[in-house]
Design a protein around this motif. Structure first.
Motif, PDB file in Angstrom:
ATOM      1  N   ASP A  87       8.924   0.881   2.887  1.00 38.51           N
ATOM      2  CA  ASP A  87       9.437  -0.892   2.657  1.00 38.51           C
ATOM      3  C   ASP A  87       8.167  -1.288   3.039  1.00 38.51           C
ATOM      4  OD1 ASP A  87      10.877  -0.834   0.211  1.00 38.51           O
ATOM      5  OD2 ASP A  87      12.643  -0.684   1.869  1.00 38.51           O
ATOM      6  N   PRO A  88       7.176  -1.991   3.080  1.00 38.97           N
ATOM      7  CA  PRO A  88       7.337  -2.440   1.349  1.00 38.97           C
ATOM      8  C   PRO A  88       6.334  -1.079   0.693  1.00 38.97           C
ATOM      9  CG  PRO A  88       5.694  -4.115   2.350  1.00 38.97           C
ATOM     10  CD  PRO A  88       6.444  -2.937   3.440  1.00 38.97           C
ATOM     11  N   GLN A  89       6.977  -1.995  -0.890  1.00 42.16           N
ATOM     12  CA  GLN A  89       6.173  -1.051  -2.367  1.00 42.16           C
ATOM     13  C   GLN A  89       5.186  -1.773  -1.955  1.00 42.16           C
ATOM     14  OE1 GLN A  89       8.794  -0.648  -5.622  1.00 42.16           O
ATOM     15  NE2 GLN A  89       8.574   1.548  -5.173  1.00 42.16           N
ATOM     16  N   VAL A  90       3.174  -0.948  -2.225  1.00 45.22           N
ATOM     17  CA  VAL A  90       2.425  -1.804  -2.442  1.00 45.22           C
ATOM     18  C   VAL A  90       1.956  -1.427  -3.533  1.00 45.22           C
ATOM     19  CG1 VAL A  90       0.397  -2.716  -1.410  1.00 45.22           C
ATOM     20  CG2 VAL A  90       2.290  -1.716   0.357  1.00 45.22           C
ATOM     21  N   PRO A  91       1.692  -2.286  -4.560  1.00 44.90           N
ATOM     22  CA  PRO A  91       1.157  -2.653  -5.909  1.00 44.90           C
ATOM     23  C   PRO A  91      -0.049  -2.171  -6.635  1.00 44.90           C
ATOM     24  CG  PRO A  91       2.879  -3.316  -6.030  1.00 44.90           C
ATOM     25  CD  PRO A  91       3.172  -3.103  -4.530  1.00 44.90           C
ATOM     26  N   ASN A  92      -0.593  -1.965  -7.308  1.00 42.02           N
ATOM     27  CA  ASN A  92      -1.842  -1.677  -7.149  1.00 42.02           C
ATOM     28  C   ASN A  92      -2.708  -2.876  -7.876  1.00 42.02           C
ATOM     29  OD1 ASN A  92      -2.868   0.014  -4.754  1.00 42.02           O
ATOM     30  ND2 ASN A  92      -1.855   1.370  -6.767  1.00 42.02           N
ATOM     31  N   PHE A  93      -1.602  -3.896  -8.905  1.00 38.88           N
ATOM     32  CA  PHE A  93      -1.765  -4.689  -9.063  1.00 38.88           C
ATOM     33  C   PHE A  93      -0.444  -5.969  -8.793  1.00 38.88           C
ATOM     34  CE2 PHE A  93       2.244  -4.421 -11.797  1.00 38.88           C
ATOM     35  CZ  PHE A  93       2.952  -3.172 -10.756  1.00 38.88           C
ATOM     36  N   GLY A  94      -1.212  -7.147  -9.491  1.00 34.73           N
ATOM     37  CA  GLY A  94       0.077  -8.569  -8.974  1.00 34.73           C
ATOM     38  C   GLY A  94      -1.112  -9.749  -8.987  1.00 34.73           C
ATOM     39  N   GLY A 100      14.205  -3.221   4.032  1.00 36.67           N
ATOM     40  CA  GLY A 100      14.130  -4.236   4.981  1.00 36.67           C
ATOM     41  C   GLY A 100      12.014  -3.532   5.388  1.00 36.67           C
ATOM     42  N   ILE A 101      11.542  -3.813   5.902  1.00 33.53           N
ATOM     43  CA  ILE A 101      10.288  -3.921   6.989  1.00 33.53           C
ATOM     44  C   ILE A 101      10.383  -3.583   7.988  1.00 33.53           C
ATOM     45  CG2 ILE A 101       8.136  -4.195   6.461  1.00 33.53           C
ATOM     46  CD1 ILE A 101       8.769  -6.209   3.928  1.00 33.53           C
ATOM     47  N   ILE A 102       9.611  -2.697   8.346  1.00 33.93           N
ATOM     48  CA  ILE A 102       9.806  -1.849  10.184  1.00 33.93           C
ATOM     49  C   ILE A 102       8.716  -2.125  10.656  1.00 33.93           C
ATOM     50  CG2 ILE A 102      10.105  -0.244  11.377  1.00 33.93           C
ATOM     51  CD1 ILE A 102      11.467   1.116   8.724  1.00 33.93           C
ATOM     52  N   THR A 137       2.626  -1.553   9.136  1.00 32.90           N
ATOM     53  CA  THR A 137       1.999   0.028   8.607  1.00 32.90           C
ATOM     54  C   THR A 137       2.106   0.460   7.080  1.00 32.90           C
ATOM     55  OG1 THR A 137       3.855   1.572  10.017  1.00 32.90           O
ATOM     56  CG2 THR A 137       1.525   1.133  11.119  1.00 32.90           C
ATOM     57  N   MET A 138       0.825   0.108   6.423  1.00 32.85           N
ATOM     58  CA  MET A 138       1.418   0.480   5.391  1.00 32.85           C
ATOM     59  C   MET A 138      -0.042   1.480   5.060  1.00 32.85           C
ATOM     60  SD  MET A 138       1.906  -3.490   3.785  1.00 32.85           S
ATOM     61  CE  MET A 138       0.170  -4.085   3.840  1.00 32.85           C
ATOM     62  N   GLY A 180       1.280   1.916  -3.426  1.00 32.95           N
ATOM     63  CA  GLY A 180       1.324   1.999  -2.575  1.00 32.95           C
ATOM     64  C   GLY A 180       2.584   2.102  -1.644  1.00 32.95           C
ATOM     65  N   HIS A 181       2.527   2.434  -0.129  1.00 38.73           N
ATOM     66  CA  HIS A 181       3.996   1.637   0.354  1.00 38.73           C
ATOM     67  C   HIS A 181       3.823   2.111   1.917  1.00 38.73           C
ATOM     68  CE1 HIS A 181       3.296   6.425   1.698  1.00 38.73           C
ATOM     69  NE2 HIS A 181       2.485   6.232   0.363  1.00 38.73           N
ATOM     70  N   GLY A 182       4.933   0.987   2.296  1.00 40.36           N
ATOM     71  CA  GLY A 182       4.901   1.279   4.029  1.00 40.36           C
ATOM     72  C   GLY A 182       4.508   2.523   4.531  1.00 40.36           C
ATOM     73  N   ILE A 183       5.324   3.473   5.344  1.00 41.56           N
ATOM     74  CA  ILE A 183       4.903   4.228   6.398  1.00 41.56           C
ATOM     75  C   ILE A 183       5.146   3.775   7.752  1.00 41.56           C
ATOM     76  CG2 ILE A 183       2.076   4.593   6.427  1.00 41.56           C
ATOM     77  CD1 ILE A 183       2.252   7.394   6.035  1.00 41.56           C
ATOM     78  N   GLY A 184       5.529   5.191   8.130  1.00 40.24           N
ATOM     79  CA  GLY A 184       6.008   5.838   9.826  1.00 40.24           C
ATOM     80  C   GLY A 184       7.177   6.490   9.991  1.00 40.24           C
ATOM     81  N   ARG A 185       7.942   6.323  10.444  1.00 39.26           N
ATOM     82  CA  ARG A 185       8.770   7.610  10.555  1.00 39.26           C
ATOM     83  C   ARG A 185       9.282   8.031   9.215  1.00 39.26           C
ATOM     84  NH1 ARG A 185      10.760   8.423  15.537  1.00 39.26           N
ATOM     85  NH2 ARG A 185      10.437   6.479  17.419  1.00 39.26           N
TER      86      ARG A 185
END
Ligand code: MG
Length: 256
Positions: free
Chosen positions: A185-192, A9-11, A205-206, A175-180
């Motif tokens: 989530d989400p994961q942020v791939p460097n390919f896609g 889930g994404i915050i 926020t990521m 990469g990744h979501g970030i906060g508390r």
């Protein structure tokens, strides 16, 4: 960086929460600037770790990575063929090395995460190209991280930039979501694939963090069970910013 797993889930953050992250990011950027000044032949990675702790403390923040899943240091210092998660210690930097400095700052319960790669003394033209391409790949990813875009647009932009310069993108760390939490989530791939993945919305926020290799994209784990190495022993570089999706261009929270 985190290993690949399923999305949950994404915050989406409020303006107030982003304001705290902005302050954490501003502190982090200042700490990284202080660290960059200390990088020179003869300095040890452990000394850089101490500088980071001191500079974070001076600004009222703490190191996000210390003790995270048992990580034994406050920052990651990844030299040459080390991709990420290098552990600071007695290693002495020498002219011609490249080093990735990855630092997380926690302030008032929120994290910011950023990384830069730089040369120690004079480095080879190939190393300079790798560093420039990795920085450019991050910038390409940030430019694609717009409200209403898809996550795959960001991943594809990073990959296209890297591969057009004949570098490979690491697949096993993303990469990744970030906060508390440092890693959300989400994961942020460097390919896609552009057009695929979740819809990006204002308030997400990521941490975008391309890891580019001079040789193959495959990695292996060092004997310390932390440090990620290129499978072929060739150079790797890493840049990272924490960003917030806005109604227009993304805000880079870890910019000085
Ligand atoms: Mg990160």
């Amino acid at each position: 960086m985190q290993p690949i797993r399923e999305e949950i889930g994404i915050i989406v953050k409020s303006a107030q929460e982003i304001a705290v992250m902005r302050e954490a990011g501003r502190i982090l950027a200042a700490v990284i600037a202080a660290l960059v000044k200390e990088v020179r032949p003869g300095v040890t990675t452990g000394e850089l770790d101490s500088v980071a702790v001191r500079e974070l403390k001076k600004r009222g923040a703490v190191a996000s990575f210390k003790g995270y899943r048992g990580f034994p240091a406050s920052i990651c210092t990844s030299v040459n063929e080390e991709v990420v998660h290098g552990i600071p210690g007695g290693r002495v930097l020498k002219a011609g090395d490249i080093i990735s400095l990855d630092v997380g700052a926690m302030l008032n319960g929120f994290h910011a995460d950023a990384a830069v790669t730089l040369g120690v003394g004079t480095i080879s033209a190939d190393a300079q190209k790798l560093i420039a391409a990795t920085k450019g790949a991050l910038e390409a990813g940030i430019a694609a991280a717009r409200n209403g875009a898809r996550l795959g647009d960001v991943s594809a932009a990073i990959q296209a930039y890297a591969e057009s310069r004949n570098f490979s993108v690491v697949r096993e760390y993303v990469g990744h979501g970030i906060g508390r939490d440092l890693h959300e989530d989400p994961q942020v791939p460097n390919f896609g694939i552009a057009g695929e993945g979740i819809l990006l919305k204002k308030g997400m926020t990521m941490a975008l963090e391309p890891m580019l290799n001079a040789g193959v994209w495959r990695t292996r784990l060092a004997d310390n069970k932390w440090t990620v190495l290129t499978a072929d022993g060739k150079l790797s570089a890493h840049f990272e910013h924490t960003i917030a999706i806005t109604e227009s261009v993304p805000e880079i929270l870890t910019m000085l």
